[in-house]
Write a protein that holds these residues in place. Structure first.
Motif, mmCIF file in Angstrom:
data_model
loop_
_atom_site.group_PDB
_atom_site.id
_atom_site.type_symbol
_atom_site.label_atom_id
_atom_site.label_comp_id
_atom_site.label_asym_id
_atom_site.label_seq_id
_atom_site.Cartn_x
_atom_site.Cartn_y
_atom_site.Cartn_z
ATOM 1 N N PHE A 26 0.845 -1.192 0.000
ATOM 2 C CA PHE A 26 0.000 0.000 0.000
ATOM 3 C C PHE A 26 0.878 1.239 0.000
ATOM 4 C CE2 PHE A 26 -2.293 3.366 2.283
ATOM 5 C CZ PHE A 26 -3.391 3.484 1.455
ATOM 6 N N SER A 27 0.490 2.242 -0.786
ATOM 7 C CA SER A 27 1.254 3.484 -0.851
ATOM 8 C C SER A 27 0.313 4.679 -0.814
ATOM 9 C CB SER A 27 2.083 3.541 -2.138
ATOM 10 O OG SER A 27 2.704 4.804 -2.269
ATOM 11 N N ALA A 28 0.696 5.691 -0.027
ATOM 12 C CA ALA A 28 -0.077 6.925 0.053
ATOM 13 C C ALA A 28 0.455 7.990 -0.900
ATOM 14 C CB ALA A 28 -0.079 7.459 1.480
ATOM 15 N N ARG A 29 1.344 7.609 -1.815
ATOM 16 C CA ARG A 29 1.796 8.561 -2.832
ATOM 17 C C ARG A 29 0.694 8.740 -3.877
ATOM 18 N NH1 ARG A 29 7.514 7.368 -5.307
ATOM 19 N NH2 ARG A 29 7.010 5.145 -5.112
ATOM 20 N N PRO A 30 0.289 9.972 -4.153
ATOM 21 C CA PRO A 30 -0.815 10.198 -5.103
ATOM 22 C C PRO A 30 -0.436 9.788 -6.515
ATOM 23 C CG PRO A 30 0.198 12.277 -4.473
ATOM 24 C CD PRO A 30 0.784 11.239 -3.580
ATOM 25 N N VAL A 31 -1.442 9.279 -7.234
ATOM 26 C CA VAL A 31 -1.268 8.823 -8.605
ATOM 27 C C VAL A 31 -2.290 9.517 -9.508
ATOM 28 C CG1 VAL A 31 -1.366 6.848 -10.179
ATOM 29 C CG2 VAL A 31 -0.374 6.579 -7.907
ATOM 30 N N ARG A 32 -1.830 9.936 -10.671
ATOM 31 C CA ARG A 32 -2.709 10.553 -11.663
ATOM 32 C C ARG A 32 -2.450 9.886 -13.004
ATOM 33 N NH1 ARG A 32 -1.993 14.855 -15.295
ATOM 34 N NH2 ARG A 32 -3.914 15.949 -15.870
ATOM 35 N N VAL A 33 -3.533 9.503 -13.718
ATOM 36 C CA VAL A 33 -3.421 8.838 -15.016
ATOM 37 C C VAL A 33 -4.105 9.697 -16.072
ATOM 38 C CG1 VAL A 33 -3.913 6.751 -16.339
ATOM 39 C CG2 VAL A 33 -3.491 6.584 -13.872
ATOM 40 N N SER A 34 -3.415 9.902 -17.195
ATOM 41 C CA SER A 34 -4.014 10.681 -18.275
ATOM 42 C C SER A 34 -3.730 10.028 -19.619
ATOM 43 C CB SER A 34 -3.484 12.119 -18.277
ATOM 44 O OG SER A 34 -2.068 12.126 -18.428
ATOM 45 N N ILE A 35 -4.613 10.306 -20.585
ATOM 46 C CA ILE A 35 -4.468 9.800 -21.953
ATOM 47 C C ILE A 35 -4.652 10.976 -22.895
ATOM 48 C CG2 ILE A 35 -5.446 8.308 -23.728
ATOM 49 C CD1 ILE A 35 -6.359 6.409 -21.511
ATOM 50 N N ASP B 103 -12.024 -1.061 -22.130
ATOM 51 C CA ASP B 103 -11.442 -0.089 -23.041
ATOM 52 C C ASP B 103 -11.623 1.282 -22.392
ATOM 53 O OD1 ASP B 103 -11.204 -2.248 -24.748
ATOM 54 O OD2 ASP B 103 -12.824 -1.595 -26.094
ATOM 55 N N VAL B 104 -10.823 2.251 -22.833
ATOM 56 C CA VAL B 104 -10.995 3.639 -22.413
ATOM 57 C C VAL B 104 -11.168 4.502 -23.653
ATOM 58 C CG1 VAL B 104 -9.936 5.628 -21.277
ATOM 59 C CG2 VAL B 104 -9.662 3.351 -20.287
ATOM 60 N N VAL B 105 -12.194 5.366 -23.635
ATOM 61 C CA VAL B 105 -12.482 6.260 -24.761
ATOM 62 C C VAL B 105 -12.367 7.696 -24.276
ATOM 63 C CG1 VAL B 105 -14.208 7.027 -26.427
ATOM 64 C CG2 VAL B 105 -14.004 4.591 -25.861
ATOM 65 N N VAL B 106 -11.513 8.481 -24.969
ATOM 66 C CA VAL B 106 -11.364 9.898 -24.623
ATOM 67 C C VAL B 106 -11.466 10.734 -25.881
ATOM 68 C CG1 VAL B 106 -9.907 9.422 -22.614
ATOM 69 C CG2 VAL B 106 -8.837 9.821 -24.831
ATOM 70 N N GLY B 107 -11.857 12.026 -25.683
ATOM 71 C CA GLY B 107 -11.886 12.979 -26.788
ATOM 72 C C GLY B 107 -13.051 12.770 -27.720
ATOM 73 N N GLY B 108 -13.188 13.724 -28.649
ATOM 74 C CA GLY B 108 -14.208 13.609 -29.689
ATOM 75 C C GLY B 108 -15.594 13.987 -29.207
ATOM 76 N N VAL B 109 -16.464 14.281 -30.161
ATOM 77 C CA VAL B 109 -17.873 14.574 -29.913
ATOM 78 C C VAL B 109 -18.690 13.655 -30.806
ATOM 79 C CG1 VAL B 109 -19.690 16.306 -30.001
ATOM 80 C CG2 VAL B 109 -17.357 16.968 -29.361
ATOM 81 N N ASP B 110 -19.630 12.968 -30.208
ATOM 82 C CA ASP B 110 -20.451 12.013 -30.953
ATOM 83 C C ASP B 110 -19.598 10.993 -31.704
ATOM 84 O OD1 ASP B 110 -22.806 13.234 -30.126
ATOM 85 O OD2 ASP B 110 -22.759 14.657 -31.806
ATOM 86 N N GLY B 111 -18.505 10.615 -31.070
ATOM 87 C CA GLY B 111 -17.648 9.588 -31.656
ATOM 88 C C GLY B 111 -16.641 10.097 -32.659
#
Length: 280
Positions: free
Chosen positions: A158-167, A221-229
């Motif tokens: 276990f770790s209390a170091r903060p994690v941030r994930v971005s695509i 899966d992860v979907v990012v960005g776009g409008v209406d696909g």
């Protein structure tokens, strides 16, 4: 993970010509094989054999097999010595009306017997393809996928170091603490609470994989960005989780993990370099 070889003749010939990557006695651990509802092999003299560098398989001594379960095409059957000239024979393993021909018996060249000589460290041993039988057991515990590598370990801390994930600049997950999973030979993995990941970006995947150390994994899966696909980015099977992990990894149950190789991960305020690994 290397696929099981389709051509057993080629595998056997290569192992005899070049030798395995390495071998190690598994004794005194008891290893059993079940097929057709019957234990067809039982031994405390199994050998770990690395056919490749990734993980070992169990090779069993010929006398570990029950009477009559091994047969050799064209040789009249029985627990014989197979093809003594080539140093190996392909065999069939049968019990309870079920059989598999994914078996290699390594023999002693030129004469009967099972002693290892002439550099053939595999003589007298039998290779049964792991997935070709009903089940394998170490002592009385069933093992899955393949034997665990005795030189590999998995630690969850276990770790209390903060994690941030971005695509592609979009934040997809953020957590003030998570579990770090250290597995020999792989990048550290960060298992985040499911509530730390943006659920609106996740899409169910049909993918399922299995690991002898952690258990059966499901994916998103992860979907990012776009409008209406339009212009969207979809990373397939980039997130996984274990509903019922192995007991040694119980802490990560239900947590979500991203492939470090495919996303940007910031740990304790510092951007991590994407690792060059098997899944890059």
């Amino acid at each position: 993970m290397p696929p099981s070889p389709r051509n057993l003749d080629e595998l056997a010939s290569a192992l005899l010509a070049n030798g395995p990557v390495k071998t190690l006695p598994a004794a005194p651990k008891r290893i059993r094989v079940r097929l057709g509802g019957r234990y067809v092999a039982d031994t405390t003299r199994a050998v770990y054999v690395w056919e490749h560098a990734y993980y070992p398989g169990y090779y069993l001594p010929l006398d570990a097999f029950a009477e009559g379960v091994l047969s050799y095409p064209g040789s009249g059957g029985g627990n014989g010595n197979g093809d003594r000239e080539s140093g190996y024979a392909l065999a069939t393993l049968s019990a309870g009306g079920v059989s598999t021909d994914r078996v290699i018996v390594f023999t002693r060249r030129g004469e009967s017997g099972s002693e290892r000589e002439d550099g053939n460290v595999l003589a007298g041993l039998v290779r049964v393809e792991f997935a070709a039988v009903e089940a394998w057991f170490e002592e009385d515990a069933r093992i899955d996928v393949h034997p665990k590598d005795p030189f590999k370990r998995v630690d969850v801390v276990f770790s209390a170091r903060p994690v941030r994930v971005s695509i592609s600049g979009t934040e997809v997950a953020r957590s003030e603490a998570c579990f770090h999973l250290y597995e020999t030979g792989l990048p550290v993995r960060f298992y985040l609470p499911v509530t730390a990941v943006r659920a609106d970006l996740l899409r169910d995947s049909a993918a399922v994989t299995a690991c002898p150390y952690k258990g059966e994994a499901s994916y998103y899966d992860v979907v990012v960005g776009g409008v209406d696909g339009l212009g969207e980015i979809r990373l397939r099977d980039v997130v996984w989780y274990y509903k019922n992990p192995k007991i040694e990894c119980a802490a990560i149950a239900g947590c979500l993990c991203f492939y470090n190789e495919k996303v940007d991960i910031e740990l304790d305020g510092k951007m991590l370099e994407r690792p060059k690994a098997l899944f890059s």
